[in-house]
Design an enzyme around this catalytic site. Structure first.
Site, PDB file in Angstrom:
ATOM      1  N   GLY A  33       0.851  -1.198   0.000  1.00  0.00           N
ATOM      2  CA  GLY A  33       0.000   0.000   0.000  1.00  0.00           C
ATOM      3  C   GLY A  33       0.877   1.234   0.000  1.00  0.00           C
ATOM      4  CG  ASP A 148      -9.990   6.900   9.825  1.00  0.00           C
ATOM      5  OD1 ASP A 148      -8.965   6.729   9.122  1.00  0.00           O
ATOM      6  OD2 ASP A 148     -11.130   7.064   9.319  1.00  0.00           O
TER       7      ASP A 148
HETATM    8  C1  LIG Z   1       1.673  -1.488   8.565  1.00  0.00           C
HETATM    9  C2  LIG Z   1       0.154  -1.608   8.417  1.00  0.00           C
HETATM   10  C3  LIG Z   1      -0.547  -1.431   9.777  1.00  0.00           C
HETATM   11  C4  LIG Z   1      -0.323  -0.579   7.436  1.00  0.00           C
HETATM   12  O1  LIG Z   1      -0.194   0.639   7.570  1.00  0.00           O
HETATM   13  N1  LIG Z   1      -0.928  -1.186   6.381  1.00  0.00           N
HETATM   14  C5  LIG Z   1      -1.476  -0.473   5.236  1.00  0.00           C
HETATM   15  C6  LIG Z   1      -1.141  -1.055   3.911  1.00  0.00           C
HETATM   16  C7  LIG Z   1      -2.269  -1.200   3.134  1.00  0.00           C
HETATM   17  C8  LIG Z   1      -3.394  -0.865   3.971  1.00  0.00           C
HETATM   18  C9  LIG Z   1      -4.782  -0.868   3.709  1.00  0.00           C
HETATM   19  O2  LIG Z   1      -5.231  -1.184   2.460  1.00  0.00           O
HETATM   20  C10 LIG Z   1      -5.678  -0.522   4.734  1.00  0.00           C
HETATM   21  C11 LIG Z   1      -5.193  -0.193   6.003  1.00  0.00           C
HETATM   22  C12 LIG Z   1      -3.808  -0.188   6.293  1.00  0.00           C
HETATM   23  C13 LIG Z   1      -2.975  -0.507   5.234  1.00  0.00           C
HETATM   24  C14 LIG Z   1      -0.942  -2.545   6.543  1.00  0.00           C
HETATM   25  N2  LIG Z   1      -1.472  -3.470   5.732  1.00  0.00           N
HETATM   26  C15 LIG Z   1      -1.373  -4.770   6.145  1.00  0.00           C
HETATM   27  N3  LIG Z   1      -1.913  -5.741   5.379  1.00  0.00           N
HETATM   28  C16 LIG Z   1      -2.550  -5.616   4.143  1.00  0.00           C
HETATM   29  C17 LIG Z   1      -2.435  -6.692   3.261  1.00  0.00           C
HETATM   30  C18 LIG Z   1      -3.058  -6.625   2.017  1.00  0.00           C
HETATM   31  C19 LIG Z   1      -3.794  -5.481   1.652  1.00  0.00           C
HETATM   32  C20 LIG Z   1      -3.915  -4.415   2.554  1.00  0.00           C
HETATM   33  C21 LIG Z   1      -3.300  -4.483   3.795  1.00  0.00           C
HETATM   34  N4  LIG Z   1      -0.777  -5.157   7.309  1.00  0.00           N
HETATM   35  C22 LIG Z   1      -0.238  -4.207   8.137  1.00  0.00           C
HETATM   36  C23 LIG Z   1      -0.310  -2.866   7.749  1.00  0.00           C
END
Ligand SMILES: CC1(C)C(=O)N([C@H]2C=Cc3c(O)cccc32)c2nc(Nc3ccccc3)ncc21
Length: 337
Positions: A33, A148
């Protein structure tokens, strides 16, 4: 710092970060992301062979205000330790970058899960909602409001359990003291926010929880509209449609959360005790024991002593002082395996 995530790599800064292959003991794999001032990558901790997520922040691109919010987000995440909240493992900072190493939620957003599978059955929604309520109850018991709460910030791990993410808008609150910053996504925002009044943080989180529950069971938002004005008038009217398939118990709970008058809105204990929440048995009070000082897991310590350069006191100090450095990261990554 809440942000819309997209996995399109646009700017030159992005390419610079994209060429990053390793920081500390973390080898980067792919981008999961990227927002306006952070890129999040999937990485592997080479010592423990564990997958983590690393939020990479380029400080040089940020103004003072945003930087302050990022440090507040870090301060808040350091305090939170709950099975349904994304755990912070390590913070690394150079003069131009900050790297936040956290738990990786491999299942992605519950928003995407709903887009793909449609609305959940009420028993599945109950299991998920109990986890969300437990995470939010824990935050409120630590005097932290999320501000949020929305389907996009509710991530799923490999067991399809909830991992609450993105404390970019969160803040500490004092019981009874009102907040004033407008936060979060309009579709999940409580009516008092639309009226520009000061508001009670926890009660605004409860409204958002009501919208979340509606989204889990209906697969759509209760309040919509083609622009902010129509959304605002729909929210202030407090009127939303109940689909034919929703049970009376579920409707009753949602109607006690989406209450215009914040004083009359259900509290978290009232939500937990509601009839509809009894469909599956999770102990919503499991969070209470998590506030104590970490009990050292000696099996993990023994395992770590085989690694070069580590001794018992270093490990115990780093964990008990909550240093969020390499040593405590190895400890917690091994403990969570
Ligand atoms: C570090 C942390 C907490 C974070 O900042 N993000 C981002 C990144 C993408 C995204 C979102 O799409 C929605 C919320 C947070 C986020 C994370 N995303 C994930 N997994 C994931 C796996 C596939 C798709 C989306 C998220 N694990 C941990 C985190």
């Amino acid at each position: 710092m809440a942000q819309k995530w997209s996995n399109s790599n646009s700017s030159t800064k992005q390419n610079l970060i994209d060429r990053l292959i390793r920081v500390g003991y973390y080898e980067f794999e792919k981008t999961i992301g990227c927002g306006n001032f952070a890129v999040v990558k999937l990485a592997k901790h080479v010592v423990t062979n564990t997958k983590v997520a690393v939020k990479i922040i380029d400080k040089t691109q940020l103004d003072e205000e945003t930087l302050k919010k990022i440090f507040r987000e870090i301060q808040i995440m350091r305090k939170l330790k709950h099975p349904h909240i994304i755990k912070l493992y390590q913070v690394m900072e150079t003069e131009r970058m900050i790297y936040l190493v956290t738990e990786y939620a491999s299942g992605g957003e519950i928003f995407d899960y709903l887009v793909e599978h449609g609305p959940m059955s009420e028993s599945e929604a109950c299991r998920i909602f109990q986890q969300i309520v437990s995470a939010v109850h824990y935050c409120h018991s630590m005097n932290i409001v999320h501000r949020d709460l929305k389907a996009e910030n509710l991530l799923l791990d490999s067991n399809n359990d909830i991992k609450l993410a993105d404390f970019g808008f969160s803040n500490t609150f004092v019981e009874g003291q009102l907040l004033s910053t407008w936060c979060g996504s309009p579709a999940y925002a409580a009516p008092e926010l639309f009226e520009g009044q000061k508001y009670d943080g926890p009660k605004a989180d409860i409204w958002s929880l009501g919208v979340v529950l509606y989204v889990l069971v209906c697969g759509a938002l209760p309040f919509g509209g083609k622009n902010l004005q129509t959304l605002r008038s729909q929210v202030l009217s407090g009127k939303f449609r109940i689909p034919f398939f929703m049970t009376g118990a579920c409707e009753n709970l949602i109607r006690h959360m989406l209450v215009i008058d914040a004083e009359k809105r259900y509290s978290l204990p009232q939500i937990i005790q509601h009839e509809w929440m009894k469909q599956s048995n999770i102990d919503c009070y499991s969070h209470v024991i998590l506030n104590t000082n970490p009990v050292i897991n000696n099996v993990v310590v023994e395992h770590m002593l085989q690694l070069p350069g580590l001794n018992h006191d270093m490990i115990v100090n780093s964990v008990q002082q909550r240093c969020f450095d390499h040593v405590s990261a190895i400890y917690h990554l091994l403990a969570d395996k």
